[in-house]
Motif scaffolding. Structure first.
Motif, PDB file in Angstrom:
ATOM      1  N   SER A   1       3.949  21.855  -3.809  1.00 17.72           N
ATOM      2  CA  SER A   1       5.233  20.822  -3.999  1.00 17.72           C
ATOM      3  C   SER A   1       5.756  20.517  -2.603  1.00 17.72           C
ATOM      4  O   SER A   1       6.181  19.402  -2.491  1.00 17.72           O
ATOM      5  N   ALA A   2       5.773  21.561  -1.607  1.00 18.98           N
ATOM      6  CA  ALA A   2       6.219  21.265  -0.339  1.00 18.98           C
ATOM      7  C   ALA A   2       5.425  20.343   0.189  1.00 18.98           C
ATOM      8  O   ALA A   2       6.187  19.463   0.930  1.00 18.98           O
ATOM      9  N   ALA A   3       4.081  20.499   0.123  1.00 18.68           N
ATOM     10  CA  ALA A   3       3.134  19.310   0.853  1.00 18.68           C
ATOM     11  C   ALA A   3       3.449  17.809   0.300  1.00 18.68           C
ATOM     12  O   ALA A   3       3.417  16.857   1.095  1.00 18.68           O
ATOM     13  N   LEU A   4       3.432  18.007  -1.067  1.00 19.77           N
ATOM     14  CA  LEU A   4       3.645  16.595  -1.720  1.00 19.77           C
ATOM     15  C   LEU A   4       5.088  15.923  -1.334  1.00 19.77           C
ATOM     16  O   LEU A   4       4.812  14.758  -0.995  1.00 19.77           O
TER      17      LEU A   4
ATOM     18  N   GLU B   1       0.884  -1.056   0.136  1.00 19.39           N
ATOM     19  CA  GLU B   1      -0.016   0.129  -0.086  1.00 19.39           C
ATOM     20  C   GLU B   1       0.699   1.245   0.012  1.00 19.39           C
ATOM     21  O   GLU B   1       0.478   2.113  -0.786  1.00 19.39           O
ATOM     22  N   LEU B   2       1.914   1.292   0.903  1.00 16.32           N
ATOM     23  CA  LEU B   2       2.744   2.380   0.728  1.00 16.32           C
ATOM     24  C   LEU B   2       3.323   2.460  -0.656  1.00 16.32           C
ATOM     25  O   LEU B   2       3.629   3.744  -0.940  1.00 16.32           O
ATOM     26  N   ASP B   3       3.711   1.729  -0.985  1.00  8.49           N
ATOM     27  CA  ASP B   3       4.580   1.487  -2.455  1.00  8.49           C
ATOM     28  C   ASP B   3       3.227   2.299  -3.628  1.00  8.49           C
ATOM     29  O   ASP B   3       3.553   3.034  -4.361  1.00  8.49           O
ATOM     30  N   ARG B   4       2.206   1.568  -3.434  1.00  8.75           N
ATOM     31  CA  ARG B   4       0.940   2.150  -4.540  1.00  8.75           C
ATOM     32  C   ARG B   4       0.771   3.656  -4.258  1.00  8.75           C
ATOM     33  O   ARG B   4       0.725   4.310  -5.046  1.00  8.75           O
ATOM     34  N   GLN B   5       0.607   4.102  -2.977  1.00  8.10           N
ATOM     35  CA  GLN B   5       0.625   5.709  -2.592  1.00  8.10           C
ATOM     36  C   GLN B   5       1.640   6.200  -3.137  1.00  8.10           C
ATOM     37  O   GLN B   5       1.405   7.542  -3.615  1.00  8.10           O
ATOM     38  N   ARG B   6       2.906   5.740  -3.080  1.00 11.77           N
ATOM     39  CA  ARG B   6       4.178   6.533  -3.422  1.00 11.77           C
ATOM     40  C   ARG B   6       4.000   6.612  -5.047  1.00 11.77           C
ATOM     41  O   ARG B   6       4.173   7.942  -5.516  1.00 11.77           O
ATOM     42  N   GLN B   7       3.554   5.669  -5.716  1.00 10.66           N
ATOM     43  CA  GLN B   7       3.590   5.797  -7.175  1.00 10.66           C
ATOM     44  C   GLN B   7       2.439   6.680  -7.449  1.00 10.66           C
ATOM     45  O   GLN B   7       2.756   7.534  -8.516  1.00 10.66           O
ATOM     46  N   THR B   8       1.420   6.789  -6.998  1.00 11.19           N
ATOM     47  CA  THR B   8       0.085   7.459  -7.275  1.00 11.19           C
ATOM     48  C   THR B   8       0.274   8.996  -7.117  1.00 11.19           C
ATOM     49  O   THR B   8       0.280   9.881  -7.896  1.00 11.19           O
ATOM     50  N   LEU B   9       0.987   9.282  -5.888  1.00  8.74           N
ATOM     51  CA  LEU B   9       1.305  10.710  -5.494  1.00  8.74           C
ATOM     52  C   LEU B   9       2.520  11.273  -6.194  1.00  8.74           C
ATOM     53  O   LEU B   9       2.508  12.394  -6.637  1.00  8.74           O
ATOM     54  N   SER B  10       3.331  10.471  -6.777  1.00 12.11           N
ATOM     55  CA  SER B  10       4.390  10.974  -7.479  1.00 12.11           C
ATOM     56  C   SER B  10       3.977  11.619  -8.967  1.00 12.11           C
ATOM     57  O   SER B  10       4.667  12.611  -9.579  1.00 12.11           O
ATOM     58  N   GLN B  11       2.794  11.224  -9.393  1.00 10.03           N
ATOM     59  CA  GLN B  11       2.361  11.660 -10.364  1.00 10.03           C
ATOM     60  C   GLN B  11       1.723  13.145 -10.387  1.00 10.03           C
ATOM     61  O   GLN B  11       1.673  13.652 -11.456  1.00 10.03           O
ATOM     62  N   TYR B  12       1.712  13.552  -9.365  1.00 12.54           N
ATOM     63  CA  TYR B  12       1.221  14.970  -8.897  1.00 12.54           C
ATOM     64  C   TYR B  12       2.612  15.875  -8.971  1.00 12.54           C
ATOM     65  O   TYR B  12       2.341  17.063  -8.648  1.00 12.54           O
ATOM     66  N   ARG B  13       3.770  15.527  -9.162  1.00 13.10           N
ATOM     67  CA  ARG B  13       4.767  16.301  -8.677  1.00 13.10           C
ATOM     68  C   ARG B  13       4.682  17.589  -9.849  1.00 13.10           C
ATOM     69  O   ARG B  13       5.246  18.843  -9.538  1.00 13.10           O
ATOM     70  N   ASN B  14       4.432  17.476 -10.906  1.00 14.63           N
ATOM     71  CA  ASN B  14       4.444  18.587 -11.885  1.00 14.63           C
ATOM     72  C   ASN B  14       2.792  19.361 -11.992  1.00 14.63           C
ATOM     73  O   ASN B  14       2.789  20.081 -13.139  1.00 14.63           O
ATOM     74  N   ASN B  15       2.243  18.975 -10.986  1.00 11.98           N
ATOM     75  CA  ASN B  15       0.798  19.588 -11.010  1.00 11.98           C
ATOM     76  C   ASN B  15       0.799  20.809 -10.380  1.00 11.98           C
ATOM     77  O   ASN B  15       1.252  21.115  -9.238  1.00 11.98           O
ATOM     78  N   PRO B  16       0.461  22.201 -11.265  1.00 12.88           N
ATOM     79  CA  PRO B  16       0.561  23.702 -10.565  1.00 12.88           C
ATOM     80  C   PRO B  16      -0.497  23.415  -9.552  1.00 12.88           C
ATOM     81  O   PRO B  16      -0.263  24.707  -8.749  1.00 12.88           O
ATOM     82  N   ASN B  17      -1.507  22.750  -9.418  1.00  8.64           N
ATOM     83  CA  ASN B  17      -2.845  22.832  -8.519  1.00  8.64           C
ATOM     84  C   ASN B  17      -2.055  22.167  -7.011  1.00  8.64           C
ATOM     85  O   ASN B  17      -3.067  22.322  -6.327  1.00  8.64           O
ATOM     86  N   VAL B  18      -1.091  21.422  -6.991  1.00  7.94           N
ATOM     87  CA  VAL B  18      -0.658  20.922  -5.977  1.00  7.94           C
ATOM     88  C   VAL B  18       0.458  21.368  -5.168  1.00  7.94           C
ATOM     89  O   VAL B  18       1.471  21.685  -5.884  1.00  7.94           O
TER      90      VAL B  18
END
Length: 251
Positions: free
Chosen positions: A82-85, A63-80
């Motif tokens: 970056s510090a919190a992510l 589950e940790l690995d799945r969440q890491r992969q899912t959240l990593s996709q938001y790294r270049n999202n301007p609406n997210v």
């Protein structure tokens, strides 16, 4: 508002039980009275029992690995942010590394301690941990509070990677909530789930109402029945409408 949480699968049920045990352990271990530390130690035995599940560690790592992969996709999202992510990704990676580093069966350090296991075998018996049953344990209870706290901390420390990992998973699950304010006419409520899989239901309720929710669900239907208690604490159907907040959580 009282928050009620209802798990919709066995994995989340196990994580919630462990979370409750770790919270209880922390509360009683911080105190000074020998009886408080007795509760802390018996709670640690309960943690040992649940943590022994062979699939628990692997489930958390996946589950940790799945969440890491899912959240990593938001790294270049301007609406997210970056510090919190990056902060939550750092927590996930650190927890994953510490949990992966655990070798052998979870809690084996306690099973290898004959003295602890002798106490555990007696605490299963009602009143079985009296001073005449376990004089060495009775002597330990008369040590200084800081000595007992240190011992409990040492016995609990190997479980910390497990605790940290489940805390992250449950935090992410709770933050996924879709909240609605609803009313249950005549003390009952049903909602079609349309086959969508949720992992946990959260229900917030004003304690002044005196209503108590009983929740059941499958992938098609969520059903909530509200009850109240009479003078003998026996449940009875709640009379009237109940306003409540409902969250459906899914990772």
């Amino acid at each position: 508002m009282i928050l009620y949480e209802y798990p919709l699968n066995e994995r989340i049920r196990t994580l919630l039980r462990l979370e409750d045990l770790f919270e209880r352990l922390d509360v009683f271990a911080r105190r000074e009275h020998p009886l408080d530390h007795h509760v802390a130690l018996t709670t640690l035995f309960d943690v040992l029992e649940i943590a022994a599940r062979a699939d628990l560690k692997s489930d958390l790592l996946q589950e940790l690995d799945r969440q890491r992969q899912t959240l990593s996709q938001y790294r270049n999202n301007p609406n997210v942010s970056s510090a919190a992510l990056e902060g939550i990704l750092g927590q996930i990676e650190a927890a994953h590394a510490r949990l992966s580093a655990l070798t052998g069966k979870t809690g084996q350090h306690m099973r290898d301690n004959e003295w602890l296991m002798s106490i555990r075998s007696r605490t299963i018996i009602a009143g079985g941990a009296c001073e005449f049953d376990l004089p060495s344990y009775y002597a330990w209870q008369h040590r200084l509070p800081e000595v007992r706290r240190r011992d409990i901390g040492n016995w609990a420390a190997p479980f910390k990677p497990l605790h940290d990992s489940l805390a992250i998973v449950l935090k992410l699950l709770r933050e996924s909530a879709q909240r609605s304010t609803l009313t249950a006419p005549q003390g009952g409520y049903q909602q079609q789930l349309g086959g969508r899989t949720y992992q946990m239901v959260q229900l917030r309720l004003d304690p002044a109402l005196g209503a108590i929710p009983e929740i059941s669900a499958n992938k098609y239907l969520l059903w909530i029945r509200f009850t109240s208690q009479d003078g003998d604490m026996r449940p009875k159907p709640f009379e009237g409408g109940v306003e409540f907040e409902l969250d459906l959580c899914n990772l």
